[in-house]
Scaffold this motif. Sequence first.
Motif, short mmCIF file in Angstrom:
data_model
loop_
_atom_site.label_atom_id
_atom_site.label_comp_id
_atom_site.label_asym_id
_atom_site.label_seq_id
_atom_site.Cartn_x
_atom_site.Cartn_y
_atom_site.Cartn_z
N THR A 1 6.08 -0.28 8.07
CA THR A 1 6.10 -0.99 9.34
C THR A 1 6.67 -2.39 9.16
OG1 THR A 1 3.90 -1.94 9.01
CG2 THR A 1 4.01 0.24 10.06
N LEU A 2 6.97 -3.03 10.28
CA LEU A 2 7.46 -4.41 10.24
C LEU A 2 6.41 -5.34 9.63
CD1 LEU A 2 9.17 -4.60 13.74
CD2 LEU A 2 10.33 -4.76 11.52
N GLU A 3 5.14 -5.05 9.89
CA GLU A 3 4.07 -5.89 9.34
C GLU A 3 4.13 -5.92 7.82
OE1 GLU A 3 -0.82 -5.92 8.96
OE2 GLU A 3 0.18 -4.44 10.22
N TYR A 4 4.28 -4.78 7.18
CA TYR A 4 4.29 -4.74 5.72
C TYR A 4 5.66 -5.12 5.16
CZ TYR A 4 -0.42 -3.00 5.70
OH TYR A 4 -1.78 -2.91 5.85
N LEU A 5 6.71 -4.89 5.93
CA LEU A 5 8.03 -5.39 5.52
C LEU A 5 7.99 -6.91 5.37
CD1 LEU A 5 11.15 -4.69 5.18
CD2 LEU A 5 11.34 -5.33 7.59
N ASP A 6 7.24 -7.56 6.23
CA ASP A 6 7.16 -9.02 6.20
C ASP A 6 6.57 -9.54 4.90
OD1 ASP A 6 7.87 -11.30 7.72
OD2 ASP A 6 5.76 -11.70 8.13
N LYS A 7 5.79 -8.73 4.21
CA LYS A 7 5.23 -9.15 2.92
C LYS A 7 6.34 -9.34 1.89
CE LYS A 7 0.72 -7.03 3.72
NZ LYS A 7 0.02 -8.33 3.90
N ILE A 8 7.39 -8.54 1.99
CA ILE A 8 8.55 -8.72 1.09
C ILE A 8 9.25 -10.03 1.42
CG2 ILE A 8 10.70 -7.72 0.25
CD1 ILE A 8 9.66 -4.98 1.13
N ASP B 1 17.41 12.56 -1.86
CA ASP B 1 17.84 12.28 -0.49
C ASP B 1 17.79 10.81 -0.12
OD1 ASP B 1 18.61 13.67 2.13
OD2 ASP B 1 16.90 12.47 2.78
N SER B 2 16.60 10.25 0.04
CA SER B 2 16.50 8.95 0.71
C SER B 2 17.06 7.79 -0.10
CB SER B 2 15.04 8.66 1.10
OG SER B 2 14.21 8.60 -0.04
N SER B 3 17.14 7.92 -1.44
CA SER B 3 17.65 6.81 -2.25
C SER B 3 19.17 6.70 -2.20
CB SER B 3 17.19 6.96 -3.70
OG SER B 3 17.80 8.10 -4.31
N VAL B 4 19.83 7.74 -1.70
CA VAL B 4 21.30 7.80 -1.70
C VAL B 4 21.83 7.66 -0.27
CG1 VAL B 4 23.30 9.22 -2.28
CG2 VAL B 4 21.24 9.32 -3.71
N GLY B 5 22.81 6.82 -0.08
CA GLY B 5 23.50 6.79 1.21
C GLY B 5 23.30 5.56 2.04
N GLY B 6 22.35 4.70 1.67
CA GLY B 6 22.26 3.40 2.34
C GLY B 6 21.52 3.37 3.66
N LYS B 7 20.82 4.44 4.03
CA LYS B 7 19.98 4.36 5.23
C LYS B 7 18.69 3.63 4.88
CE LYS B 7 21.13 8.33 8.14
NZ LYS B 7 20.57 9.57 8.74
N THR B 8 18.38 2.59 5.64
CA THR B 8 17.15 1.83 5.42
C THR B 8 16.47 1.64 6.76
OG1 THR B 8 18.03 -0.40 5.79
CG2 THR B 8 18.43 0.58 3.63
N ALA B 9 15.13 1.60 6.77
CA ALA B 9 14.44 1.50 8.06
C ALA B 9 12.94 1.34 7.87
CB ALA B 9 14.72 2.74 8.91
N VAL B 10 12.30 0.98 8.98
CA VAL B 10 10.85 1.08 9.10
C VAL B 10 10.54 1.90 10.35
CG1 VAL B 10 10.33 -1.07 7.89
CG2 VAL B 10 10.70 -1.12 10.37
N ASN B 11 9.29 2.36 10.42
CA ASN B 11 8.87 3.16 11.56
C ASN B 11 8.31 2.28 12.68
OD1 ASN B 11 9.44 5.48 10.04
ND2 ASN B 11 7.37 5.59 9.23
N PRO C 1 0.84 -1.20 0.00
CA PRO C 1 0.00 0.00 0.00
C PRO C 1 0.88 1.25 0.00
CG PRO C 1 -0.62 -1.51 1.77
CD PRO C 1 0.67 -2.00 1.22
N ASP C 2 0.35 2.33 -0.55
CA ASP C 2 1.09 3.58 -0.66
C ASP C 2 0.85 4.45 0.57
OD1 ASP C 2 2.46 5.79 -1.51
OD2 ASP C 2 1.03 6.38 -3.05
N GLY C 3 1.93 4.79 1.27
CA GLY C 3 1.78 5.70 2.40
C GLY C 3 2.75 5.42 3.52
N GLY D 1 15.32 -1.52 0.87
CA GLY D 1 16.71 -1.56 1.32
C GLY D 1 16.86 -2.33 2.62
N PHE D 2 15.91 -2.17 3.53
CA PHE D 2 15.98 -2.89 4.80
C PHE D 2 15.76 -4.38 4.57
CE2 PHE D 2 14.09 -3.36 9.32
CZ PHE D 2 15.33 -3.71 9.82
N ALA D 3 14.82 -4.72 3.68
CA ALA D 3 14.63 -6.14 3.34
C ALA D 3 15.90 -6.72 2.73
CB ALA D 3 13.46 -6.28 2.37
N ALA D 4 16.55 -5.95 1.84
CA ALA D 4 17.79 -6.42 1.21
C ALA D 4 18.90 -6.59 2.24
CB ALA D 4 18.22 -5.45 0.12
#
Length: 364
Positions: free
Chosen positions: A84-91, A143-153, A77-79, A119-122
């Motif tokens: 979150t960890l819940e939607y990260l798990d779908k990857i 900004d966010s695509s460069v530098g290797g910072k990956t995360a969820v809220n 979903p877009d937004g 990036g966090f999944a990878a």
Amino acid sequence: MQTVPVNLGKRSYSIYIGQNLLCLNLPTNSELLSRYFHNKRVLVVTNDTIETLYLSSFLSKISKAAEIANIDSVVLPDGEQYKTLEYLDKIFNKLLLENYARDCLLVALGGGVIGDMTGFAAACYQRGVDFVQVPTTLLAQVDSSVGGKTAVNHPLGKNMIGAFHQPNSVLIDTQLLTTLPEREFNAGMAEVIKYGIMWDETFFNWLENNANQLKAQEASSLVYAISRCCEIKADVVSEDETERGCRALLNLGHTFGHAIETHMGYGNWLHGEAVATGMVLAAKTANELGWISQNCVKRVIQLLNRFDLPIAAPEAMNPADFIQHMQRDKKVLEGKIRLVLPTKIGAAVVTSDVDNKILIDVLS
């Protein structure tokens, strides 16, 4: 096409920037795509907005551009509220159910949320696999695509669960911005303006003189602005990859901004909108400390106003709300809130020596 190197030894990579670089509605740059996708098993991660606009075309074109062993997609979903960890798990579910091996490639086709989550999944899957960023929003491109910072809220804090994991490449096509809503384009401009405030006075002056061309998405102005932002970020990241020093300067406005996003509910304020207000609060704090003039504060506000960005904190937040969230910020050390504050247009510092009374006065 502009090429910006990110120099990180064995983890070095290139950022490619141009109009129609790999635009999904026009002929594909086969050489560029095949360089990163050749003979790979590819999983494209995107959201339901980008799925409608670009996904089928993207899958078709990269399949033709390279001898891809297998290509598939997962749509989230877009937004910001879904970061979150819940939607990260779908990857992860997709990767595991389809038996993706360690030599696979993940592709982030979307804005900052998709880029951070992919990036966090990878970074996590089988202890690290390759990924490529294809950012579709201005904020992600600069900004966010460069530098290797990956995360969820997390409900208690933004980007508090994550890892540093550099992409193999960043492919930026400014033509993709033509489908971006005006509000999101303006939110991306907050991050563009940030680079001028914290690093490059000449660039800030250029932004003041070229705001109308940027609002109109004039091609050469847009490519220059994105390239300059990527150059600055690449230089900073090359010097300080894991934010032990100067990379923290890139968080100008973010400590205040993350507090707004967390308190108001992820997605209600766009990230760039919160950062815009955060930069005004940072400038006002620096002015209270006697570090910058009132005229500097005025110039920051005027440039943000050119892009219809918010410059005042939400009425629903009081100083105590801000300080509560800011005390959970990733930059907090030994219990002290650390802020990035400008010392002039084009320079900033990280400090933990701001008295809470001054913060309360500014936030009031």
